[in-house]
Design an enzyme around this catalytic site. Structure first.
Site, short mmCIF file in Angstrom:
data_model
loop_
_atom_site.label_atom_id
_atom_site.label_comp_id
_atom_site.label_asym_id
_atom_site.label_seq_id
_atom_site.Cartn_x
_atom_site.Cartn_y
_atom_site.Cartn_z
N GLU A 145 4.42 -110.04 -26.78
CA GLU A 145 4.03 -110.63 -27.94
C GLU A 145 3.22 -111.83 -27.67
O GLU A 145 2.28 -112.24 -28.23
CB GLU A 145 5.17 -110.78 -29.00
CG GLU A 145 5.55 -109.46 -29.65
CD GLU A 145 4.47 -108.93 -30.51
OE1 GLU A 145 3.42 -109.27 -30.59
OE2 GLU A 145 4.80 -107.46 -30.64
N TYR A 171 5.70 -115.64 -36.42
CA TYR A 171 5.17 -114.07 -36.10
C TYR A 171 5.98 -113.56 -34.84
O TYR A 171 6.73 -112.56 -35.03
CB TYR A 171 3.72 -113.90 -35.84
CG TYR A 171 3.38 -112.64 -35.41
CD1 TYR A 171 3.33 -111.56 -36.04
CD2 TYR A 171 3.27 -112.63 -33.69
CE1 TYR A 171 3.00 -110.45 -35.37
CE2 TYR A 171 2.95 -111.18 -33.12
CZ TYR A 171 3.03 -110.33 -33.97
OH TYR A 171 2.52 -109.12 -33.29
N ASP A 228 1.04 -111.41 -38.83
CA ASP A 228 -0.16 -112.20 -38.07
C ASP A 228 -1.51 -111.94 -38.77
O ASP A 228 -1.32 -111.26 -39.87
CB ASP A 228 -0.29 -111.68 -36.37
CG ASP A 228 -0.37 -110.22 -36.41
OD1 ASP A 228 -0.46 -109.57 -37.30
OD2 ASP A 228 -0.62 -110.06 -35.05
#
Ligand code: SF4
Length: 366
Positions: free
Chosen positions: A46, A129, A147
């Site tokens: 991520e 996020y 996001d």
């Protein structure tokens, strides 16, 4: 259950979840970080995926996990090696923050990524996020992971006309996800929203006719999918003119410099560079004295071997690349090294300087 979101019309949640998740299970791309749901790997992926395309991230992710397979490996790794693993991905504060957060996880949580929103959000570089992505994907906790990609999808699905460039809008989208998310499979739900944004509900020309949730989509029914999301333009980027010099000593070794540990591209290596405010100084001697003033390096500049343009989020570099020679003996230190082209492979250079290395190799080959 049917909900009416405050910013939207009605949506049948159960059917929406089923349609979205079944599509994801059948159509998801085979990505290396989806092979298991290890929180460390989800976290690394991520962070890499912020600001960087999936195709670019895949080889970086594979190599990163090969070099640093566990939290302990990353926590204990030498910073230069970590920067080398990130070389070319850009936005280097991401990796510096990741390594310090991983050290904290090792010390404070015995190497286990925490699984509560509060603890995880306190880790350096972990914004809402990333926290939501780790909690939902790795731990199956129904937290939103919102996001820009997810905001675009939701603004169309629910016909939300908030400006997604404003940070205050995130809350609106997070509350929409809280209403919509599957509590049976939050991991697939969040990944499915991301996948839908990447494959179908793309920024321009969404493929509505192929969309698995078209029957739930308000923008599609209103015919406004091309008008959403609302996103105001960012402030203008600034142009910066630079000159970089690839300076060699009598043995042909090249002078490289470690950037300061603060600011843009901190701690990465470069060829000595100077900012030129207006236009290039008219002769090389004038430019060489600018190098001396800035870096205390005495040099004689020779040929221009290329020009590099590199776009950062807030500025554009236009770099004129020179070759040249050191005109006095040079003493190496922690931040200054004389290296062969082969030895440069051991140092992490940001992308514009990697391009200069290629230009220099081409120049030498001539
Ligand atoms: Fe996006 Fe079109 Fe699907 Fe709506 S129908 S979610 S606009 S791709």
């Amino acid at each position: 259950m049917i909900i009416e979101h405050e910013n939207s019309k009605k949506i049948n949640i159960n059917k929406f979840q089923n349609d979205l998740i079944s599509w994801f299970k059948n159509e998801q791309r085979d990505l290396p970080w989806r092979k298991d749901q290890n929180p460390y790997k989800v976290w690394v992926s991520e962070i890499m995926l912020q600001q960087t395309r999936v195709d670019t991230v895949i080889p970086y992710f594979n190599r990163f996990i090969e070099w640093f397979p566990t939290i302990d490996d990353l926590a204990e790794a030498n910073e230069d090696k970590v920067l080398k693993a990130w070389e070319g991905l850009g936005y280097y504060s991401r990796i510096r923050n990741l390594q310090s957060a991983v050290k904290e996880v090792k010390e404070k949580y015995n190497g286990e990524v925490p699984n509560t929103p509060k603890e995880i959000a306190e880790l350096k570089g972990v914004g809402p996020y990333t926290a939501g992505a780790i909690l939902s994907i790795a731990y199956g906790i129904p937290e939103p992971a919102v996001d820009g990609n997810v905001m675009r999808v939701l603004s169309r699905l629910l016909s939300i006309w908030e400006d997604i460039a404003k940070s205050s809008s995130r809350k609106v989208f997070e509350s929409a996800v809280r209403e919509l998310i599957s509590h049976d499979d939050p991991s697939s739900f969040n990944q499915a929203l991301m996948e839908l944004g990447a494959l179908i509900c793309t920024p321009t020309s969404p493929s509505c006719l192929l969309c698995p949730v078209r029957e739930h989509c308000h923008a599609f029914f209103e015919g406004v999918q091309e008008n959403l999301p609302i996103k105001t333009k960012k402030t203008k980027v600034r142009d910066v003119q630079l000159a970089a010099a690839i300076l060699t000593d009598p043995q042909g070794k090249v002078l490289i410099h470690k950037r300061s540990n603060k600011g843009l591209l901190a701690n990465l290596w470069e060829f000595p560079s100077v900012e030129i405010n207006h236009s290039l100084p008219s002769d090389r001697e004038e430019l060489a004295s600018l190098f001396k003033e800035t870096h205390q390096v005495e040099s004689k500049l020779d040929k221009i071997i290329g020009q590099i343009n590199h776009v950062f989020s807030h500025l554009i570099w236009n770099v004129m690349v020179y070759t040249g020679s050191l005109s006095s003996e040079f003493k190496e230190g922690t931040d200054w090294k004389l290296v062969s082209i082969k030895e440069m492979e051991d140092y992490a250079f940001p992308v514009p300087y990697q391009k200069m290395i290629i230009q220099y190799q081409e120049f030498l080959g001539k």
